[in-house]
Write a protein that holds these residues in place. Structure first.
Motif, PDB file in Angstrom:
ATOM      1  N   LEU A 118      28.600  40.156  30.654  1.00 15.73           N
ATOM      2  CA  LEU A 118      28.631  40.647  32.068  1.00 15.73           C
ATOM      3  C   LEU A 118      28.581  39.514  33.167  1.00 15.73           C
ATOM      4  CD1 LEU A 118      27.080  44.284  31.902  1.00 15.73           C
ATOM      5  CD2 LEU A 118      29.662  43.519  31.550  1.00 15.73           C
ATOM      6  N   ARG A 169      29.338  36.624  33.214  1.00 20.54           N
ATOM      7  CA  ARG A 169      30.549  35.678  33.132  1.00 20.54           C
ATOM      8  C   ARG A 169      31.711  36.494  33.846  1.00 20.54           C
ATOM      9  NH1 ARG A 169      28.210  34.556  27.989  1.00 20.54           N
ATOM     10  NH2 ARG A 169      29.874  35.987  26.996  1.00 20.54           N
ATOM     11  N   LEU A 170      31.658  37.599  34.267  1.00 22.16           N
ATOM     12  CA  LEU A 170      33.012  38.574  34.792  1.00 22.16           C
ATOM     13  C   LEU A 170      32.801  38.167  36.278  1.00 22.16           C
ATOM     14  CD1 LEU A 170      32.546  41.630  32.577  1.00 22.16           C
ATOM     15  CD2 LEU A 170      33.964  39.906  32.464  1.00 22.16           C
ATOM     16  N   THR A 217      34.193  43.183  38.780  1.00 21.40           N
ATOM     17  CA  THR A 217      34.165  43.864  37.415  1.00 21.40           C
ATOM     18  C   THR A 217      32.853  44.191  36.901  1.00 21.40           C
ATOM     19  OG1 THR A 217      36.163  42.564  36.933  1.00 21.40           O
ATOM     20  CG2 THR A 217      34.950  43.362  35.263  1.00 21.40           C
ATOM     21  N   GLN A 218      31.661  43.286  37.448  1.00 21.10           N
ATOM     22  CA  GLN A 218      30.312  43.373  37.064  1.00 21.10           C
ATOM     23  C   GLN A 218      29.818  44.794  37.857  1.00 21.10           C
ATOM     24  OE1 GLN A 218      27.896  40.139  38.116  1.00 21.10           O
ATOM     25  NE2 GLN A 218      29.193  38.505  37.271  1.00 21.10           N
ATOM     26  N   PHE A 222      37.782  42.218  27.392  1.00 23.98           N
ATOM     27  CA  PHE A 222      37.824  43.087  28.503  1.00 23.98           C
ATOM     28  C   PHE A 222      39.001  43.072  28.970  1.00 23.98           C
ATOM     29  CE2 PHE A 222      33.584  40.950  27.776  1.00 23.98           C
ATOM     30  CZ  PHE A 222      32.619  41.905  27.826  1.00 23.98           C
ATOM     31  N   THR A 278      41.719  42.511  32.302  1.00 19.39           N
ATOM     32  CA  THR A 278      41.822  41.587  33.242  1.00 19.39           C
ATOM     33  C   THR A 278      41.414  42.435  34.325  1.00 19.39           C
ATOM     34  OG1 THR A 278      43.994  41.895  33.688  1.00 19.39           O
ATOM     35  CG2 THR A 278      43.577  40.197  32.107  1.00 19.39           C
ATOM     36  N   ASP A 279      41.288  41.730  35.587  1.00 21.49           N
ATOM     37  CA  ASP A 279      40.782  42.421  37.163  1.00 21.49           C
ATOM     38  C   ASP A 279      42.215  43.040  37.281  1.00 21.49           C
ATOM     39  OD1 ASP A 279      38.395  41.458  37.172  1.00 21.49           O
ATOM     40  OD2 ASP A 279      39.215  39.846  38.668  1.00 21.49           O
TER      41      ASP A 279
END
Length: 74
Positions: free
Chosen positions: A12, A14-15, A19-20, A59, A61-62
């Motif tokens: 997490l 690294r997100l 997103t975190q 995950f 993507t945004d």
């Protein structure tokens, strides 16, 4: 904290921050004592698949996450 949770938190980190925050809100909701009781049995396979995707590092993507949230707007 378990090793798996440590691994998840590291992933997490690294997100992107937004997103975190989204994932953190979901974790806090699940961490409530009664949150798990609210999960309908028919939804459990989807939740377990989502957790497996997280463990594999898959995950959205945004842009995908934003599109999903927009789909709930009225």
């Amino acid at each position: 904290m378990t090793m798996l949770l440590d691994k998840a938190v590291e992933a997490l980190r690294r997100l992107p921050p937004n997103t975190q925050d989204t994932v953190a809100q979901a974790i806090l909701l699940l961490a409530q004592d009664d949150a798990l009781a609210d999960i309908a049995p028919e939804h459990l396979p989807y939740i377990l698949e989502g957790l497996a995707e997280i463990e594999r590092g898959e995950f959205a993507t945004d842009e995908e996450a934003e599109a999903a949230f927009r789909s709930f707007e009225r």
